[in-house]
Scaffold this motif. Sequence first.
Motif, PDB file in Angstrom:
ATOM      1  N   LYS A 267       0.831  -1.209   0.000  1.00 24.62           N
ATOM      2  CA  LYS A 267       0.000   0.000   0.000  1.00 24.62           C
ATOM      3  C   LYS A 267       0.861   1.252   0.000  1.00 24.62           C
ATOM      4  CE  LYS A 267      -4.290  -1.630   2.167  1.00 24.62           C
ATOM      5  NZ  LYS A 267      -5.189  -1.496   3.349  1.00 24.62           N
ATOM      6  N   GLU A 268       1.914   1.241   0.795  1.00 19.59           N
ATOM      7  CA  GLU A 268       2.806   2.401   0.860  1.00 19.59           C
ATOM      8  C   GLU A 268       3.496   2.630  -0.478  1.00 19.59           C
ATOM      9  OE1 GLU A 268       6.648   3.985   3.476  1.00 19.59           O
ATOM     10  OE2 GLU A 268       5.483   2.244   4.147  1.00 19.59           O
ATOM     11  N   ALA A 269       3.941   1.542  -1.098  1.00 22.70           N
ATOM     12  CA  ALA A 269       4.628   1.656  -2.387  1.00 22.70           C
ATOM     13  C   ALA A 269       3.684   2.125  -3.487  1.00 22.70           C
ATOM     14  CB  ALA A 269       5.244   0.311  -2.766  1.00 22.70           C
ATOM     15  N   ALA A 270       2.369   1.868  -3.317  1.00 20.90           N
ATOM     16  CA  ALA A 270       1.390   2.207  -4.358  1.00 20.90           C
ATOM     17  C   ALA A 270       0.836   3.620  -4.219  1.00 20.90           C
ATOM     18  CB  ALA A 270       0.247   1.198  -4.320  1.00 20.90           C
ATOM     19  N   GLN A 271       1.292   4.366  -3.240  1.00 25.77           N
ATOM     20  CA  GLN A 271       0.792   5.727  -3.059  1.00 25.77           C
ATOM     21  C   GLN A 271       1.035   6.555  -4.323  1.00 25.77           C
ATOM     22  OE1 GLN A 271       2.287   7.542   0.512  1.00 25.77           O
ATOM     23  NE2 GLN A 271       1.356   6.036   1.870  1.00 25.77           N
TER      24      GLN A 271
END
Length: 353
Positions: free
Chosen positions: A217-221
């Motif tokens: 999720k963090e990488a997909a921001q």
Amino acid sequence: MLNLNILWWGRSDIHYSRNRVIRKCLARLGCSFTDFRPLLSSLGGIEAQLRRLSRPSLVWVPCFRQRDMQAALTWSRKQQVPLVFDPLISAFDKQIFERKKFSAESKQGIKLLNWEKQLFRQADLVIGDTREHCNYFHGTFAVERSRLVDIPVGAEESLFKPATPQTQPTTPIRILFYGSYLGLQGPQYIIEAAKHYTGPPVQWQMIGAGPLLEQCKEAAQGLKNIAFLPWVAYEELPKSIQSADILLGIFGTSAKAHRVIPNKVYQTLACGKPLITMHSPAYPRDLLSHSNAGIHWVPPGDPKQLAITIAKLATEPLQLHDMGKLAQQTFRKYFSEAEIEQRLHKALKHFCS
């Protein structure tokens, strides 16, 4: 027909997909079951004796139930009946290399290895879900080749089947991954692929939960075309597969990732949907070299190649329907319930005498 009376031994979930498929196929071969779920795994033999369980044709210890093995082995030897073990995983492999709880050279690691090794070696037949898992059991636990057989996990065909009528590709193309976000699945490479993607518009759907979810999720921001969705009920999973255009398998780089064929692969092929997954020796050799099998192979841990492959398919969406038909043909040939039945019959027929 086998017509075996099988004592299903262990604190297992008989509704887990591997167990359901195996039991369904064995039942078609004329086998009957007595389910024995001991109150305590270590005392299962005593409980079986107190309950005066009838002598079966064989004892079957299902997946994940290493803890039930010793008691089942002791009881089966007293009854002079064979024992079949269908582990699906190695506890040693999981604790050492997946969870990294301790090193293989540590006292705990050596103890776990020796414990599991003596369990595997005492079974009359050990089932691996892939050829590579059988190789691992032989190499790590010294199980004789003659007592190893690979039988695929497959999928429940009453649930996982093509949509009727067949759905046409959506706009934008819908790409689906579902899983438990483990390292061997490589979900982080899917997010990286989404960053590298430059093809026609697509919508990425990520269903599930697990250790790498927050990292993903963090990488997909900043990526507005990725949706993270919670787990859906098992019975609803076919609908999610059928409504997607392209399914994603696994892309991890670990040794275990190269030994497994995950449930999502079997289920996708059974539903007749195009699949992209990592090239792996776990698959039948002739399937890996087949260019018209409904599967596109990519190197493990290679998000750029994954992005290129997705863009190629999204550029020609009309080919997805034909790919789906080829995918179901692949399932029928290599992984169907009929194929599993044949392998079970061949593996167990000498226990009928």
